[in-house]
Design an enzyme around this catalytic site. Structure first.
Site, PDB file in Angstrom:
ATOM      1  N   GLY A  32       0.821  -1.212   0.000  1.00 14.81           N
ATOM      2  CA  GLY A  32       0.000   0.000   0.000  1.00 14.81           C
ATOM      3  C   GLY A  32       0.850   1.255   0.000  1.00 14.81           C
ATOM      4  O   GLY A  32       2.020   1.219  -0.387  1.00 14.81           O
ATOM      5  N   LEU A  34       0.439   3.677  -2.040  1.00 15.52           N
ATOM      6  CA  LEU A  34       0.807   3.559  -3.456  1.00 15.52           C
ATOM      7  C   LEU A  34       1.338   4.872  -4.023  1.00 15.52           C
ATOM      8  O   LEU A  34       0.881   5.958  -3.672  1.00 15.52           O
ATOM      9  CB  LEU A  34      -0.405   3.103  -4.277  1.00 15.52           C
ATOM     10  CG  LEU A  34      -1.006   1.749  -3.896  1.00 15.52           C
ATOM     11  CD1 LEU A  34      -2.104   1.375  -4.902  1.00 15.52           C
ATOM     12  CD2 LEU A  34       0.044   0.642  -3.816  1.00 15.52           C
ATOM     13  N   HIS A  35       2.309   4.732  -4.917  1.00 14.27           N
ATOM     14  CA  HIS A  35       2.853   5.857  -5.674  1.00 14.27           C
ATOM     15  C   HIS A  35       2.990   5.406  -7.121  1.00 14.27           C
ATOM     16  O   HIS A  35       2.608   4.270  -7.468  1.00 14.27           O
ATOM     17  CB  HIS A  35       4.182   6.332  -5.067  1.00 14.27           C
ATOM     18  CG  HIS A  35       5.176   5.232  -4.835  1.00 14.27           C
ATOM     19  ND1 HIS A  35       5.729   4.498  -5.862  1.00 14.27           N
ATOM     20  CD2 HIS A  35       5.702   4.709  -3.687  1.00 14.27           C
ATOM     21  CE1 HIS A  35       6.565   3.599  -5.374  1.00 14.27           C
ATOM     22  NE2 HIS A  35       6.562   3.684  -4.046  1.00 14.27           N
ATOM     23  N   GLY A  37       5.411   4.337  -8.766  1.00 13.40           N
ATOM     24  CA  GLY A  37       6.164   3.094  -8.960  1.00 13.40           C
ATOM     25  C   GLY A  37       5.215   1.907  -8.926  1.00 13.40           C
ATOM     26  O   GLY A  37       5.227   1.051  -9.825  1.00 13.40           O
ATOM     27  N   HIS A  38       4.360   1.857  -7.910  1.00  9.89           N
ATOM     28  CA  HIS A  38       3.384   0.762  -7.811  1.00  9.89           C
ATOM     29  C   HIS A  38       2.418   0.780  -9.005  1.00  9.89           C
ATOM     30  O   HIS A  38       2.124  -0.263  -9.592  1.00  9.89           O
ATOM     31  CB  HIS A  38       2.538   0.908  -6.546  1.00  9.89           C
ATOM     32  CG  HIS A  38       3.301   0.868  -5.257  1.00  9.89           C
ATOM     33  ND1 HIS A  38       3.422   1.959  -4.432  1.00  9.89           N
ATOM     34  CD2 HIS A  38       3.965  -0.135  -4.637  1.00  9.89           C
ATOM     35  CE1 HIS A  38       4.122   1.634  -3.358  1.00  9.89           C
ATOM     36  NE2 HIS A  38       4.471   0.372  -3.457  1.00  9.89           N
ATOM     37  N   GLY A 149       8.968  -4.684  -8.753  1.00  8.81           N
ATOM     38  CA  GLY A 149       9.799  -3.566  -9.190  1.00  8.81           C
ATOM     39  C   GLY A 149      11.287  -3.874  -9.076  1.00  8.81           C
ATOM     40  O   GLY A 149      11.731  -4.495  -8.108  1.00  8.81           O
ATOM     41  N   GLN A 155      15.212  -8.186  -3.630  1.00  9.81           N
ATOM     42  CA  GLN A 155      13.914  -8.845  -3.427  1.00  9.81           C
ATOM     43  C   GLN A 155      13.461  -9.550  -4.705  1.00  9.81           C
ATOM     44  O   GLN A 155      12.970 -10.690  -4.664  1.00  9.81           O
ATOM     45  CB  GLN A 155      12.881  -7.805  -3.006  1.00  9.81           C
ATOM     46  CG  GLN A 155      11.449  -8.305  -3.013  1.00  9.81           C
ATOM     47  CD  GLN A 155      10.492  -7.255  -2.490  1.00  9.81           C
ATOM     48  OE1 GLN A 155      10.413  -7.051  -1.288  1.00  9.81           O
ATOM     49  NE2 GLN A 155       9.770  -6.580  -3.369  1.00  9.81           N
ATOM     50  N   MET A 186      11.193   6.418  -6.397  1.00  6.02           N
ATOM     51  CA  MET A 186       9.964   6.562  -5.600  1.00  6.02           C
ATOM     52  C   MET A 186       9.898   5.456  -4.567  1.00  6.02           C
ATOM     53  O   MET A 186      10.242   4.302  -4.849  1.00  6.02           O
ATOM     54  CB  MET A 186       8.749   6.510  -6.503  1.00  6.02           C
ATOM     55  CG  MET A 186       8.626   7.749  -7.339  1.00  6.02           C
ATOM     56  SD  MET A 186       7.040   7.825  -8.157  1.00  6.02           S
ATOM     57  CE  MET A 186       7.277   9.345  -9.078  1.00  6.02           C
ATOM     58  N   ARG A 189       8.515   5.238   1.672  1.00  5.92           N
ATOM     59  CA  ARG A 189       9.221   5.806   2.829  1.00  5.92           C
ATOM     60  C   ARG A 189       9.725   7.229   2.556  1.00  5.92           C
ATOM     61  O   ARG A 189      10.182   7.895   3.487  1.00  5.92           O
ATOM     62  CB  ARG A 189      10.370   4.895   3.254  1.00  5.92           C
ATOM     63  CG  ARG A 189       9.884   3.573   3.851  1.00  5.92           C
ATOM     64  CD  ARG A 189      10.989   2.773   4.515  1.00  5.92           C
ATOM     65  NE  ARG A 189      10.464   1.696   5.337  1.00  5.92           N
ATOM     66  CZ  ARG A 189      10.374   0.411   4.942  1.00  5.92           C
ATOM     67  NH1 ARG A 189      10.767   0.052   3.732  1.00  5.92           N
ATOM     68  NH2 ARG A 189       9.886  -0.501   5.764  1.00  5.92           N
TER      69      ARG A 189
HETATM   70  P1  AMP Z   1       6.153  -2.218  -1.541  1.00  2.00           P
HETATM   71  O1  AMP Z   1       4.759  -1.728  -1.380  1.00  2.00           O
HETATM   72  O2  AMP Z   1       7.196  -1.215  -1.155  1.00  2.00           O
HETATM   73  O3  AMP Z   1       6.358  -3.578  -0.934  1.00  2.00           O
HETATM   74  O4  AMP Z   1       6.364  -2.414  -3.097  1.00  2.00           O
HETATM   75  C1  AMP Z   1       5.495  -3.214  -3.864  1.00  2.00           C
HETATM   76  C2  AMP Z   1       6.082  -3.404  -5.232  1.00  2.00           C
HETATM   77  O5  AMP Z   1       6.282  -2.150  -5.863  1.00  2.00           O
HETATM   78  C3  AMP Z   1       7.458  -4.100  -5.176  1.00  2.00           C
HETATM   79  O6  AMP Z   1       7.557  -5.033  -6.240  1.00  2.00           O
HETATM   80  C4  AMP Z   1       8.401  -2.945  -5.373  1.00  2.00           C
HETATM   81  O7  AMP Z   1       9.644  -3.315  -5.945  1.00  2.00           O
HETATM   82  C5  AMP Z   1       7.612  -2.074  -6.341  1.00  2.00           C
HETATM   83  N1  AMP Z   1       8.110  -0.690  -6.300  1.00  2.00           N
HETATM   84  C6  AMP Z   1       8.279   0.086  -5.206  1.00  2.00           C
HETATM   85  N2  AMP Z   1       8.808   1.283  -5.560  1.00  2.00           N
HETATM   86  C7  AMP Z   1       8.971   1.239  -6.908  1.00  2.00           C
HETATM   87  C8  AMP Z   1       9.482   2.170  -7.870  1.00  2.00           C
HETATM   88  N3  AMP Z   1       9.928   3.372  -7.526  1.00  2.00           N
HETATM   89  N4  AMP Z   1       9.510   1.798  -9.173  1.00  2.00           N
HETATM   90  C9  AMP Z   1       9.059   0.557  -9.546  1.00  2.00           C
HETATM   91  N5  AMP Z   1       8.558  -0.357  -8.678  1.00  2.00           N
HETATM   92  C10 AMP Z   1       8.517  -0.006  -7.389  1.00  2.00           C
END
Ligand code: AMP
Length: 287
Positions: A32, A34-35, A37-38, A149, A155, A186, A189
């Site tokens: 969650g 979300l930005h 990137g997500h 991502g 990861q 992005m 955090r």
């Molecule tokens: P998280 O919510 O941080 O666990 O991220 C969920 C998914 O979004 C993971 O596969 C991350 O690698 C991907 N993600 C997070 N930030 C970015 C970003 N800036 N660009 C591309 N994917 C991202």
């Protein structure tokens, strides 16, 4: 209208009906907040699959005891709206109780070697938490394409290897890192950064680019490439470097002299938040 499901029973029913109609499922697991990137992963899932779905679950297993589990940013209504705009038809947002049935989790999926260095060294329980929850989500969601991502490169490598080692019927798709205009990757955090820290944070990207340029210019000594990155980060006193590495892109093992598909990875504390980033570079292997 994006559907929000909170129970495993409803999730299985929902996906079962789509699969019975022949739909290929694209799945984006997230925590969650979300930005872009997500949502870039979600748009890709929607464009490549018949049905795009996502999960929003802040997974306690992957947070260390002194980490930001309690304060991790949460706003499900906003997440559902953004996911819907990105083409997601259903968001699975279970409670911790629903996911783990109020039990202590006794089963752990752990990927050796790839999980050990860098993030694994700094956050010893992190990747076991990630691989365990991703294994669980893959079991809940079933056969699909799953989008991750490159921002979290280690990861992505852990998930790819787990999927292969355990024969999950899932195609893992890595997607490029989405950045702010000044190069900062992005991250959910980034909201913790104050103005000074935010201004300093793009130094991570600059250090990676300088390291990659050194390799492209002919540097083949891993220690020398690390020194280039360390020197760039030293220019920003509010940024406290955790590690700067150059390793094999798939195994994350040391490579010296540098050759083949490489990944430069960096982590630093910028005030309280700990930020990570990475970049790829290839040294052609002479034939
Ligand atoms: P998280 O919510 O941080 O666990 O991220 C969920 C998914 O979004 C993971 O596969 C991350 O690698 C991907 N993600 C997070 N930030 C970015 C970003 N800036 N660009 C591309 N994917 C991202």
């Amino acid at each position: 209208m994006t559907e929000v499901l909170a129970t495993v029973t409803n999730l299985r029913k929902w996906l079962g009906a789509r699969r019975a109609a022949g739909a290929r499922i694209g799945f984006v697991p997230t925590m969650g907040a979300l930005h872009d990137g997500h949502t870039s992963l979600m748009r890709r899932a929607a464009s490549e699959c018949d049905v795009a779905v996502a999960s929003v679950f802040v997974n306690p297993l992957q947070f260390g005891p002194s980490e930001d589990l309690a304060s991790y940013p949460r706003d499900l209504d906003r997440d559902v709206r953004l996911a819907g705009e990105a083409g997601v038809q259903m968001v699975f947002a279970p409670s911790v109780e629903e996911m783990y049935r109020g039990q202590r989790v006794l089963t752990t999926v752990a990927v050796a070697e790839i999980s050990a260095p860098m993030e694994g060294a700094s956050r010893p329980t992190h990747f076991a938490g990630v691989s365990t929850v991703v294994a669980k989500l893959f079991n809940l969601f079933g056969p699909c394409r799953a989008y991750f991502g490159e921002k979290d490169w280690q990861q992505l490598c852990v998930v790819r290897r787990m999927t292969s080692d355990l024969s999950f019927p899932v195609d893992v798709v890595g997607c490029p890192t989405v950045r702010e205009a000044d190069g900062l990757a992005m991250s959910s955090r980034n909201v913790y950064l104050d103005a000074t820290q935010r201004a300093a944070a793009p130094v991570l990207r600059r250090a990676l680019v300088a390291g990659a340029e050194a390799v492209t210019a002919g540097e083949r000594d891993a220690a020398a490439v690390r020194s280039v990155m360390v020197a760039v980060v030293a220019g920003e006193p509010v940024v406290e470097l955790d590690y700067a590495e150059v390793v094999d892109a798939a195994t994350l093992a040391p490579v010296d002299p540098l050759a083949g598909e490489l990944r430069l990875l960096i982590a630093a504390r910028v005030g309280q938040p700990r930020l990570i980033d990475n970049i790829g570079v290839t040294v052609p292997v002479p034939s």
